[in-house]
Design a protein around this motif. Structure first.
Motif, mmCIF file in Angstrom:
data_model
loop_
_atom_site.group_PDB
_atom_site.id
_atom_site.type_symbol
_atom_site.label_atom_id
_atom_site.label_comp_id
_atom_site.label_asym_id
_atom_site.label_seq_id
_atom_site.Cartn_x
_atom_site.Cartn_y
_atom_site.Cartn_z
ATOM 1 N N TYR A 199 0.822 -1.120 0.158
ATOM 2 C CA TYR A 199 -0.096 0.021 -0.122
ATOM 3 C C TYR A 199 0.996 1.112 -0.070
ATOM 4 O O TYR A 199 0.235 2.425 0.054
ATOM 5 C CB TYR A 199 -0.840 0.037 1.247
ATOM 6 N N GLU A 228 -8.625 -3.156 5.833
ATOM 7 C CA GLU A 228 -9.394 -4.133 5.569
ATOM 8 C C GLU A 228 -8.442 -5.513 5.564
ATOM 9 O O GLU A 228 -8.804 -6.648 6.083
ATOM 10 C CB GLU A 228 -9.883 -4.354 4.175
ATOM 11 N N MET A 229 -7.318 -5.571 5.237
ATOM 12 C CA MET A 229 -6.281 -6.429 5.340
ATOM 13 C C MET A 229 -5.977 -7.016 6.857
ATOM 14 O O MET A 229 -5.949 -8.024 7.225
ATOM 15 C CB MET A 229 -4.782 -6.089 4.306
ATOM 16 N N ALA A 267 -9.253 -8.329 8.353
ATOM 17 C CA ALA A 267 -9.452 -9.650 8.186
ATOM 18 C C ALA A 267 -8.784 -10.564 8.927
ATOM 19 O O ALA A 267 -9.242 -11.548 9.564
ATOM 20 C CB ALA A 267 -9.340 -9.979 6.702
ATOM 21 N N ASP A 289 -5.845 1.767 -1.843
ATOM 22 C CA ASP A 289 -6.125 0.174 -2.106
ATOM 23 C C ASP A 289 -4.936 -0.516 -2.739
ATOM 24 O O ASP A 289 -4.082 -0.144 -3.079
ATOM 25 C CB ASP A 289 -7.299 -0.247 -3.004
ATOM 26 N N TYR A 327 -4.254 -7.972 -4.939
ATOM 27 C CA TYR A 327 -3.557 -9.444 -4.776
ATOM 28 C C TYR A 327 -3.962 -10.444 -5.660
ATOM 29 O O TYR A 327 -4.872 -10.228 -6.272
ATOM 30 C CB TYR A 327 -4.293 -9.984 -3.157
ATOM 31 N N PHE A 348 -2.026 -12.951 -0.516
ATOM 32 C CA PHE A 348 -2.593 -12.195 1.050
ATOM 33 C C PHE A 348 -2.022 -12.791 2.165
ATOM 34 O O PHE A 348 -1.408 -12.311 2.907
ATOM 35 C CB PHE A 348 -4.017 -12.472 1.022
ATOM 36 N N LEU A 357 -12.644 -13.158 3.891
ATOM 37 C CA LEU A 357 -12.344 -12.498 2.602
ATOM 38 C C LEU A 357 -13.342 -13.068 1.327
ATOM 39 O O LEU A 357 -13.308 -12.483 0.253
ATOM 40 C CB LEU A 357 -10.927 -12.527 2.092
ATOM 41 N N LEU A 374 -8.221 -4.893 -1.671
ATOM 42 C CA LEU A 374 -8.622 -4.531 -0.538
ATOM 43 C C LEU A 374 -8.403 -2.982 -0.289
ATOM 44 O O LEU A 374 -7.516 -2.473 -0.951
ATOM 45 C CB LEU A 374 -7.811 -5.225 0.613
ATOM 46 N N THR A 375 -9.177 -2.435 0.415
ATOM 47 C CA THR A 375 -8.850 -0.891 0.786
ATOM 48 C C THR A 375 -8.374 -0.769 2.226
ATOM 49 O O THR A 375 -8.554 -1.458 3.021
ATOM 50 C CB THR A 375 -10.574 -0.269 0.659
#
Length: 253
Positions: free
Chosen positions: A15, A139-140, A143, A190, A193, A199, A233, A242-243
């Motif tokens: 990111y 989000e990563m 999760a 974002d 992946y 991920f 996910l 993912l954001t």
């Protein structure tokens, strides 16, 4: 074998380029200014600073020698040194802007670091930082930690353990540090992946608090955590994105 910089690049580092561009834009940097990146890691923000103000006007520091070496290789011409936010090296004069990206929560003394960064500025210079929204917007990591909490409610979720991760806390830290005209905001980026393995693999290398938790688990628990993340996910069968939201703070010396 992946180096520390390579492993980081595949974890939150993917990111980095987008976040750095958003951070520098929010900081309002201009060509010809002199800037310092505090806690540069492998150099995503340093590279963006060099693109905007020029490598010869860009300085950076990090306590990790491997990250300093990676940053030097990534940004030729920048002055990159080993050092800490609380006791930065003498770069030979004040800066127009000092920036810190994804670092505040990993400092031994965040208020002391803010004071040191403020001292590195010229009068009227700009001090900025951004940190992940660990509680909701990254989000990563959400999760991962939601999966970890599903298996163990005492898991060290960064949304609970990180001190500086809300606009109010950042505003208070900057104000207490003597900065003027303090404002906060959000930066959203974002990352793509190739698939779930792309991920998951960095967690298995122990990158960051999430990776450290992952590798601390027995093999069976680690496999269950992997499955929990996969479910959260949406069981992706191919590429996905993912954001990530970061909170931003800016103030003037």
């Amino acid at each position: 074998m992946f180096s520390a910089a390579d492993a980081y690049a595949r974890h939150v580092g993917r990111y980095g380029a987008a976040l750095s561009a958003a951070h520098v834009a929010a900081a309002g940097l201009r060509t010809g200014q002199r800037a310092l990146d505090v806690g540069c890691g492998p150099g995503a923000l340093t590279a963006e600073l060099a693109r905007v103000v020029g490598a010869e006007r860009t300085c950076a520091l990090d306590p990790s020698e491997p990250f300093v070496e990676a940053c030097r290789a990534r940004v030729p011409g920048a002055d990159v040194r080993v050092g800490t936010a609380e006791e930065p090296p003498d770069f030979g004069g004040p800066f127009d802007a000092v920036l810190s990206q994804l670092v505040l929560n990993f400092l031994a003394d965040a208020p002391g670091a803010v004071a040191a960064m403020r001292r590195a500025l010229r009068p009227g210079g700009t001090l900025t930082a951004c940190v992940w929204d660990y509680a909701e917007g990254m989000e990563m990591l959400r999760a991962f930690w939601d999966g970890a909490l599903e298996l163990d409610p005492s898991a060290p979720d960064e949304g609970r353990t990180m001190r500086w991760c809300s606009p109010d806390e950042l505003h208070g830290l900057w104000s207490a540090g003597g900065l003027r005209d303090v404002t906060t905001g959000r930066l959203e980026v974002d990352a793509a992946y190739d698939g779930f393995a792309d991920f998951w693999e960095p967690f298995e290398r122990g990158v960051g608090p999430s990776g450290a938790h992952c590798v601390s688990l027995p093999a069976g628990d680690r496999a269950r955590l992997r499955e929990a993340c996969f479910r959260r996910l949406g069981e992706p069968a191919g590429p996905f994105a993912l954001t990530a939201r970061a909170w931003f703070v800016r103030g003037s010396a």
